[in-house]
Motif scaffolding. Structure first.
Motif, PDB file in Angstrom:
ATOM      1  N   ASP A  69       0.839  -1.204   0.000  1.00 42.85           N
ATOM      2  CA  ASP A  69       0.000   0.000   0.000  1.00 42.85           C
ATOM      3  C   ASP A  69       0.875   1.256   0.000  1.00 42.85           C
ATOM      4  OD1 ASP A  69      -2.720  -1.427   0.697  1.00 42.85           O
ATOM      5  OD2 ASP A  69      -1.258  -2.148   2.148  1.00 42.85           O
ATOM      6  N   ARG A  70       1.947   1.230   0.807  1.00 44.35           N
ATOM      7  CA  ARG A  70       2.867   2.365   0.834  1.00 44.35           C
ATOM      8  C   ARG A  70       3.492   2.583  -0.535  1.00 44.35           C
ATOM      9  NH1 ARG A  70       7.883   1.439   4.519  1.00 44.35           N
ATOM     10  NH2 ARG A  70       8.028  -0.286   3.044  1.00 44.35           N
ATOM     11  N   ALA A  71       3.919   1.496  -1.200  1.00 46.42           N
ATOM     12  CA  ALA A  71       4.546   1.620  -2.513  1.00 46.42           C
ATOM     13  C   ALA A  71       3.578   2.234  -3.515  1.00 46.42           C
ATOM     14  CB  ALA A  71       5.016   0.245  -2.996  1.00 46.42           C
ATOM     15  N   ALA A  72       2.320   1.797  -3.462  1.00 47.79           N
ATOM     16  CA  ALA A  72       1.322   2.348  -4.382  1.00 47.79           C
ATOM     17  C   ALA A  72       1.036   3.813  -4.069  1.00 47.79           C
ATOM     18  CB  ALA A  72       0.036   1.532  -4.294  1.00 47.79           C
ATOM     19  N   CYS A  73       0.978   4.170  -2.787  1.00 48.26           N
ATOM     20  CA  CYS A  73       0.723   5.562  -2.407  1.00 48.26           C
ATOM     21  C   CYS A  73       1.858   6.473  -2.857  1.00 48.26           C
ATOM     22  CB  CYS A  73       0.516   5.674  -0.905  1.00 48.26           C
ATOM     23  SG  CYS A  73      -1.073   5.051  -0.329  1.00 48.26           S
ATOM     24  N   ARG A  74       3.066   6.007  -2.726  1.00 43.47           N
ATOM     25  CA  ARG A  74       4.211   6.816  -3.161  1.00 43.47           C
ATOM     26  C   ARG A  74       4.185   7.027  -4.670  1.00 43.47           C
ATOM     27  NH1 ARG A  74       9.169   4.346   0.546  1.00 43.47           N
ATOM     28  NH2 ARG A  74       8.758   5.609   2.407  1.00 43.47           N
ATOM     29  N   GLU A  75       3.864   5.982  -5.419  1.00 45.25           N
ATOM     30  CA  GLU A  75       3.821   6.116  -6.870  1.00 45.25           C
ATOM     31  C   GLU A  75       2.628   6.971  -7.293  1.00 45.25           C
ATOM     32  OE1 GLU A  75       4.927   6.039 -10.684  1.00 45.25           O
ATOM     33  OE2 GLU A  75       6.100   5.389  -8.948  1.00 45.25           O
ATOM     34  N   ALA A  76       1.487   6.812  -6.626  1.00 44.38           N
ATOM     35  CA  ALA A  76       0.330   7.645  -6.934  1.00 44.38           C
ATOM     36  C   ALA A  76       0.632   9.115  -6.652  1.00 44.38           C
ATOM     37  CB  ALA A  76      -0.881   7.187  -6.126  1.00 44.38           C
ATOM     38  N   VAL A 120     -11.519   3.253   1.314  1.00 47.04           N
ATOM     39  CA  VAL A 120     -11.703   1.801   1.362  1.00 47.04           C
ATOM     40  C   VAL A 120     -11.563   1.196  -0.030  1.00 47.04           C
ATOM     41  CG1 VAL A 120     -13.265  -0.068   1.994  1.00 47.04           C
ATOM     42  CG2 VAL A 120     -13.224   2.043   3.349  1.00 47.04           C
ATOM     43  N   CYS A 121     -10.638   0.229  -0.172  1.00 51.05           N
ATOM     44  CA  CYS A 121     -10.439  -0.497  -1.423  1.00 51.05           C
ATOM     45  C   CYS A 121     -11.332  -1.732  -1.430  1.00 51.05           C
ATOM     46  CB  CYS A 121      -8.976  -0.929  -1.562  1.00 51.05           C
ATOM     47  SG  CYS A 121      -7.801   0.433  -1.626  1.00 51.05           S
ATOM     48  N   ARG A 122     -11.930  -2.035  -2.587  1.00 46.37           N
ATOM     49  CA  ARG A 122     -12.852  -3.169  -2.684  1.00 46.37           C
ATOM     50  C   ARG A 122     -12.398  -4.156  -3.754  1.00 46.37           C
ATOM     51  NH1 ARG A 122     -16.857  -1.613   0.603  1.00 46.37           N
ATOM     52  NH2 ARG A 122     -17.124   0.644   0.917  1.00 46.37           N
ATOM     53  N   PRO A 123     -12.056  -5.393  -3.399  1.00 44.33           N
ATOM     54  CA  PRO A 123     -11.979  -5.863  -2.020  1.00 44.33           C
ATOM     55  C   PRO A 123     -10.694  -5.425  -1.324  1.00 44.33           C
ATOM     56  CG  PRO A 123     -11.315  -7.622  -3.486  1.00 44.33           C
ATOM     57  CD  PRO A 123     -11.738  -6.468  -4.365  1.00 44.33           C
ATOM     58  N   ASP A 124      -9.676  -5.096  -2.139  1.00 43.05           N
ATOM     59  CA  ASP A 124      -8.386  -4.667  -1.596  1.00 43.05           C
ATOM     60  C   ASP A 124      -7.672  -3.838  -2.660  1.00 43.05           C
ATOM     61  OD1 ASP A 124      -7.475  -6.592  -3.425  1.00 43.05           O
ATOM     62  OD2 ASP A 124      -7.140  -8.095  -1.876  1.00 43.05           O
ATOM     63  N   LEU A 125      -6.484  -3.345  -2.328  1.00 45.27           N
ATOM     64  CA  LEU A 125      -5.765  -2.485  -3.261  1.00 45.27           C
ATOM     65  C   LEU A 125      -5.406  -3.225  -4.542  1.00 45.27           C
ATOM     66  CD1 LEU A 125      -4.415   0.198  -3.961  1.00 45.27           C
ATOM     67  CD2 LEU A 125      -2.368  -0.591  -2.754  1.00 45.27           C
ATOM     68  N   GLU A 126      -4.972  -4.476  -4.430  1.00 50.58           N
ATOM     69  CA  GLU A 126      -4.604  -5.237  -5.624  1.00 50.58           C
ATOM     70  C   GLU A 126      -5.814  -5.375  -6.558  1.00 50.58           C
ATOM     71  OE1 GLU A 126      -1.743  -5.536  -2.681  1.00 50.58           O
ATOM     72  OE2 GLU A 126      -3.793  -6.306  -2.472  1.00 50.58           O
ATOM     73  N   GLY A 127      -6.984  -5.626  -5.983  1.00 54.60           N
ATOM     74  CA  GLY A 127      -8.189  -5.724  -6.798  1.00 54.60           C
ATOM     75  C   GLY A 127      -8.502  -4.422  -7.514  1.00 54.60           C
ATOM     76  N   GLU A 128      -8.313  -3.310  -6.831  1.00 56.44           N
ATOM     77  CA  GLU A 128      -8.549  -1.994  -7.445  1.00 56.44           C
ATOM     78  C   GLU A 128      -7.588  -1.762  -8.612  1.00 56.44           C
ATOM     79  OE1 GLU A 128     -10.837   0.281  -6.784  1.00 56.44           O
ATOM     80  OE2 GLU A 128     -11.583  -0.111  -4.759  1.00 56.44           O
ATOM     81  N   LEU A 129      -6.316  -2.065  -8.407  1.00 59.05           N
ATOM     82  CA  LEU A 129      -5.321  -1.847  -9.456  1.00 59.05           C
ATOM     83  C   LEU A 129      -5.568  -2.754 -10.652  1.00 59.05           C
ATOM     84  CD1 LEU A 129      -2.091  -1.520  -7.264  1.00 59.05           C
ATOM     85  CD2 LEU A 129      -3.289   0.329  -8.457  1.00 59.05           C
TER      86      LEU A 129
END
Length: 211
Positions: free
Chosen positions: A52-59, A121-130
């Motif tokens: 999640d941190r890695a995705a937030c930094r890249e976002a 809130v990511c549904r179901p999770d961050l990987e699913g959103e990406l």
């Protein structure tokens, strides 16, 4: 595992980077003395883990914002169950707090005292959103670039995976090896344009840096 201390940009960024490092070490030791929150830190984005941190930094990079320069620490907690401990550390310093979590973990953030407007809130999770944002073909192209497409093709041939949709196979594949979620949290986000960022990820970054 605690990562090396990153270099922050400017005095505020350096202070935030040092605090992120100290908080990571503190989070790994139950019962450790709370780390002091420096005055340069004005807010924190609480995330479940390193991916999640890695995705937030890249976002943040895609959106043209610098959380560290804005005094915002991105803090992986080692799981949503630790959010109450982190809120207990940060609330006395009167920081702006925002959380990013999986749908199944939102209750932990609520019970820790964060209202619905302070949690993305990511549904179901961050990987699913990406994966939804990219689609199967673009995700497979990223796997090929990272040298993992052959491994994924082998994974697809497993009896338990053969009849599942490709996005479901990809979702499971990302969680099969230690470190893979963090790697792909970054590279899948990197593949997106700013307008394609999943809403919870964009909201988390923008809310955290908003004055």
């Amino acid at each position: 595992m605690t990562e090396p201390l990153p270099d922050g940009a400017g005095e505020s960024g350096s202070a935030v980077a040092r605090f992120e490092h100290a908080a990571a070490m503190w989070s790994e030791r139950a019962g450790a003395v709370p780390v002091p929150v420096p005055p340069e830190v004005a807010g924190a984005l609480l995330v479940e883990g390193a991916s999640d941190r890695a995705a937030c930094r890249e976002a943040s990079r895609l959106l043209g914002v610098d959380p560290a320069a804005a005094g915002v620490a991105i803090l992986p907690m080692g799981g949503a169950m630790s959010v109450r401990r982190f809120v207990g550390l940060l609330r006395p310093a009167h920081l702006r707090l925002h959380g990013l979590c999986d749908a199944g973990e939102a209750g932990f953030f609520e019970r820790a005292g964060l209202d619905a407007g302070s949690v993305s809130v990511c549904r179901p999770d961050l990987e699913g959103e990406l994966l939804r944002a990219l689609g199967a073909d673009r995700t497979e192209a990223v796997l090929a670039r990272e040298g993992d497409l052959g491994l994924f093709r082998t994974f697809q041939r497993q009896p338990a995976q053969r009849e599942r949709p490709v996005l479901a196979q990809l979702h499971r594949f990302l969680g099969t090896t230690s470190g893979r979620k963090e790697q792909y949290g970054r590279v899948l986000t990197e593949e997106l344009t700013p307008s394609e960022l999943p809403a919870p990820l964009r909201e988390a970054v923008e809310s955290a840096v908003r004055p």
